[in-house]
Structures are given as structure tokens and as C-alpha cells.
Design a protein around this motif. Structure first.
Motif, PDB file in Angstrom:
ATOM      1  N   MET A   1      -0.103   9.403  -1.209  1.00 29.46           N
ATOM      2  CA  MET A   1      -0.720   8.040  -1.965  1.00 29.46           C
ATOM      3  C   MET A   1      -1.699   7.577  -0.730  1.00 29.46           C
ATOM      4  SD  MET A   1       0.147   7.631  -4.979  1.00 29.46           S
ATOM      5  CE  MET A   1      -0.812   6.222  -5.063  1.00 29.46           C
ATOM      6  N   PRO A   2      -2.978   6.966  -1.112  1.00 23.91           N
ATOM      7  CA  PRO A   2      -3.783   6.564  -0.211  1.00 23.91           C
ATOM      8  C   PRO A   2      -3.360   4.999   0.320  1.00 23.91           C
ATOM      9  CG  PRO A   2      -4.650   6.067  -2.536  1.00 23.91           C
ATOM     10  CD  PRO A   2      -3.300   6.987  -2.541  1.00 23.91           C
ATOM     11  N   SER A   3      -3.469   4.863   1.708  1.00 23.62           N
ATOM     12  CA  SER A   3      -3.293   3.640   2.290  1.00 23.62           C
ATOM     13  C   SER A   3      -4.440   2.523   1.842  1.00 23.62           C
ATOM     14  CB  SER A   3      -3.101   3.775   3.711  1.00 23.62           C
ATOM     15  OG  SER A   3      -4.530   4.045   4.456  1.00 23.62           O
ATOM     16  N   PRO A   4      -4.181   1.458   2.032  1.00 17.79           N
ATOM     17  CA  PRO A   4      -5.275   0.368   1.558  1.00 17.79           C
ATOM     18  C   PRO A   4      -6.537   0.518   2.337  1.00 17.79           C
ATOM     19  CG  PRO A   4      -3.055  -0.579   1.870  1.00 17.79           C
ATOM     20  CD  PRO A   4      -3.081   0.583   2.133  1.00 17.79           C
ATOM     21  N   GLY A   5      -6.344   1.079   3.639  1.00 20.18           N
ATOM     22  CA  GLY A   5      -7.356   1.128   4.609  1.00 20.18           C
ATOM     23  C   GLY A   5      -8.341   2.449   4.163  1.00 20.18           C
ATOM     24  N   ASP A   6      -7.530   3.349   3.188  1.00 21.83           N
ATOM     25  CA  ASP A   6      -8.644   4.483   2.781  1.00 21.83           C
ATOM     26  C   ASP A   6      -9.866   4.092   1.825  1.00 21.83           C
ATOM     27  OD1 ASP A   6      -6.976   6.528   4.058  1.00 21.83           O
ATOM     28  OD2 ASP A   6      -5.605   6.589   2.732  1.00 21.83           O
ATOM     29  N   LEU A   7      -9.389   3.288   1.090  1.00 20.68           N
ATOM     30  CA  LEU A   7     -10.514   2.767   0.145  1.00 20.68           C
ATOM     31  C   LEU A   7     -11.384   1.848   0.858  1.00 20.68           C
ATOM     32  CD1 LEU A   7     -11.841   2.550  -2.601  1.00 20.68           C
ATOM     33  CD2 LEU A   7     -10.345   0.500  -3.173  1.00 20.68           C
ATOM     34  N   ASP A   8     -11.138   0.948   1.860  1.00 17.37           N
ATOM     35  CA  ASP A   8     -12.049   0.528   2.684  1.00 17.37           C
ATOM     36  C   ASP A   8     -13.160   1.398   3.650  1.00 17.37           C
ATOM     37  OD1 ASP A   8     -10.982  -1.847   1.835  1.00 17.37           O
ATOM     38  OD2 ASP A   8      -9.605  -2.262   3.415  1.00 17.37           O
ATOM     39  N   ALA A   9     -12.216   2.420   4.066  1.00 20.62           N
ATOM     40  CA  ALA A   9     -13.107   3.535   4.759  1.00 20.62           C
ATOM     41  C   ALA A   9     -14.134   4.059   3.689  1.00 20.62           C
ATOM     42  CB  ALA A   9     -12.166   4.509   5.216  1.00 20.62           C
ATOM     43  N   ALA A  10     -13.646   4.421   2.477  1.00 21.00           N
ATOM     44  CA  ALA A  10     -14.597   5.131   1.486  1.00 21.00           C
ATOM     45  C   ALA A  10     -15.824   4.240   1.328  1.00 21.00           C
ATOM     46  CB  ALA A  10     -14.025   5.439   0.262  1.00 21.00           C
ATOM     47  N   LEU A  11     -15.394   2.942   1.107  1.00 16.71           N
ATOM     48  CA  LEU A  11     -16.615   1.949   0.823  1.00 16.71           C
ATOM     49  C   LEU A  11     -17.635   1.771   1.809  1.00 16.71           C
ATOM     50  CD1 LEU A  11     -14.460  -0.524  -1.221  1.00 16.71           C
ATOM     51  CD2 LEU A  11     -16.210   0.702  -2.278  1.00 16.71           C
TER      52      LEU A  11
END
Length: 226
Positions: A1-11
């Protein structure tokens, strides 16, 4: 599962890409080459992919990377898959329907997806088990939900290019699908999949895809209920 920081990184990576593509879109000195498969590639495609690769190496050095233009390592526990400009033909002709696609794939499953279309002033994003979202311009983010259409005869269908069907699958098969649906258009590329996530279109059909074409939009569509 992705960490909350992964979506932030993608954005953040999408912001980086938007700055590059926005500066090169409709520029008079855009450089265009032809790849071995006879599809076009611009200097903007290459610059975006290189910039994202470099940024990821600094931010998440243990993760793998696989891009449309320069390839990489498609296998591994965590791999970022990037299409720097999905819709390059539109981009080089000045048509505003193109986007950067960024996905995190964990153990073979896309878990984070961002689709950023700065010329349309819209972005779509999702993370596994966290829902899907879109933002138009400066509006607040809105959740995405696929349509409630459950009969083929009521469905709105889209593809990218009818000419690719006899090349990779069957034009007759696609036309049978067209005849079975309520309406059809060719919105194409990333946009039709995002429209499925928004509930505007019910089916996006392609005769052939590559990982960078669908990794990001798969997360968005699935998290929207598709």
C-alpha cells in the motif's frame, strides 16, 4: 500500500512536469523527432521524463523508474511509471488535450495515479483505498464517481483512433461494440479514461495499450468505482 507521502510526491512531480510542458506548448522552436515505431517525440517529452527521473532519484532513491521515452526497470517492489506527455500528437499540433501520467506500481499493482492536463486546467488523482479526485482550475477538489449506467444499450463509448483497431485487434469487433452502445465518440488517450472516472463516459475501449498509457488512469478509474 502507498504511504501518504507517495501521493504527495506524485502531485509534486506533476507540478514539475506542468512547468516544463506549459513553457514548451505551442512554442515556435519545439523540436520533434520520430521514434522507431514512427510515433513522434518532442523535446518536451524528453525533458519531462528526465526531470521526473532526476527528482525521484533524489526523493525516493530506492524506487525503480520506467518511462515511455527512455525505458528503465519495469519490475520491482516499487516502480514509478511515467508517460511524460500522453497525447504528443495533440501537443505538437497545438491541441490542448494532452497530459502527464504518473503512477506508482507496487508489486505489479498500480497504487497511486496522477493525470495532469495543464492546458485544460484540470488534474485527476487517486491512491489505493483513498478515493479519486479532480480539480478544475482554482476550484476545490471534487470526488470522482463512475456513472450508474449498467446496460450496454445505454452506454456512452469512446476510443482513441479507429485506425488502430484493424492494426492491433479488429475494426469489425469495435464497430459491433459501437452498434450495441447508445452513443460513441473518440475523445482519446487519457481523457476518455478520466471521463469514465467522472461518470461522463461509460466505456473507454482501446485495441492495445502500454503500461505508461494505463497505470495512472487505472488507479483513478478503480478508485472512482470503475
Amino acid at each position: 500500500m502507498p504511504s501518504p507521502g507517495d501521493l504527495d510526491a506524485a502531485l509534486d512531480l506533476a507540478d514539475l512536469a506542468d512547468a516544463i510542458t506549459g513553457a514548451r506548448f505551442r512554442s515556435r522552436d519545439l523540436r520533434i523527432d520520430q521514434k522507431p515505431d514512427r510515433t513522434p517525440v518532442t523535446d518536451a517529452d524528453l525533458s519531462v521524463e528526465d526531470a521526473i527521473r532526476t527528482a525521484l532519484k533524489e526523493r525516493l532513491p530506492a524506487d525503480g523508474f520506467f518511462g515511455e521515452e527512455h525505458g528503465g526497470t519495469p519490475d520491482g517492489p516499487r516502480v514509478w511509471i511515467v508517460d511524460p506527455i500522453d497525447g504528443t500528437k495533440n501537443f505538437l499540433r497545438g491541441v490542448p488535450v494532452w497530459a502527464t501520467l504518473i503512477a506508482l506500481v507496487e508489486h505489479g499493482r498500480p497504487t497511486v495515479g496522477v493525470v495532469s492536463a495543464p492546458a485544460l486546467r484540470q488534474r485527476w488523482w487517486a491512491a489505493a483505498d483513498s478515493g479519486a479526485w479532480t480539480r478544475r482550475g482554482n476550484e476545490p477538489p471534487a470526488p470522482l464517481h463512475v456513472s450508474g449506467v449498467n446496460r450496454l444499450g445505454d452506454a456512452y463509448l469512446s476510443t482513441t483512433n479507429l485506425g488502430t483497431w484493424p492494426q492491433f485487434h479488429s475494426r469489425a469487433a469495435y464497430l459491433r461494440l459501437v452498434d450495441a452502445c447508445w452513443e460513441d465518440r473518440a475523445y482519446g488517450d487519457f481523457l476518455q479514461h478520466c471521463m469514465v472516472a467522472e461518470g461522463i463516459v461509460d466505456i473507454a475501449a482501446e485495441p492495445v495499450v502500454s503500461p505508461w498509457d494505463v497505470a495512472a488512469v487505472r488507479v483513478v478509474v478503480e478508485e472512482a468505482g470503475g
